[in-house]
Enzyme design. Structure first.
Site: not given
Length: 182
Positions: A109, A104
């Site tokens: 997060d 990615r």
């Protein structure tokens, strides 16, 4: 205001520029105040099938960022996804398990949202479900909040790091100490 700890990682494109840009975007986000960021770490990627031919990925550049925000957890997550998308994050089709190991441009997060515990039917789980198992999260988190206590494991970040069994390599990156400042 709630203190929130975020994990940021990238293994596609110009990882350093992507992480610096993500922090700039966090600073530009209404109701988010960047407090500090950890040093950058180079970390070995987790793979669905380690050692499988053709499965090798570039190493990640990771950090943890502390922010203060009045935003609710879901609203914050939506803003974080907006930053990921704006910086080229593509979520390929597939099972959640397969997606976990996909490369990615940027992954953000929520690790901790104050001392709240959130587990809903959607994809928002706080504290992050796997943070206690991952060196690439615990090492930078220990740099910014070593005495932070996990609200369900009743153990500090420092203790979790000391008990860690993850054998993936995580090493300090060769970047300036205050890399995240303009």
């Amino acid at each position: 205001m709630t203190r929130v700890y975020l994990s940021l990682g990238s293994n596609l494109g110009d990882r350093f520029v992507l992480l610096r840009t993500a922090i700039r975007r966090l600073r530009d986000t209404d109701d988010v105040q960047v407090v500090t960021a950890s040093p950058l770490y180079e970390s070995e990627p987790w793979e669905e099938e380690p050692g499988r031919a053709g499965s090798e990925q570039r190493w990640y550049l990771n950090c943890v960022v502390a922010v203060d925000t009045p935003l609710a957890p879901r609203e914050l997550l939506d803003r974080l996804r907006g930053i990921e998308d704006a910086l080229g994050r593509v979520r390929p089709a597939g099972t959640p398990e397969a997606l976990r190991f996909a490369p990615r441009t940027l992954d953000i997060d929520i690790l901790f949202y104050g001392d709240e515990v959130i587990s809903g039917p959607d994809d928002l789980h706080v504290p992050h479900l796997l943070l206690a198992e991952r060196a690439f999260v615990l090492r930078p988190l220990a740099d910014v909040a070593p005495e932070l206590e996990h609200p369900t494991l009743y153990t500090t970040v420092r203790q979790l790091l000391g008990e860690l069994t993850d054998d993936h390599t995580v090493k300090p990156g060769a970047y300036p100490a205050r890399w995240f400042e303009d």
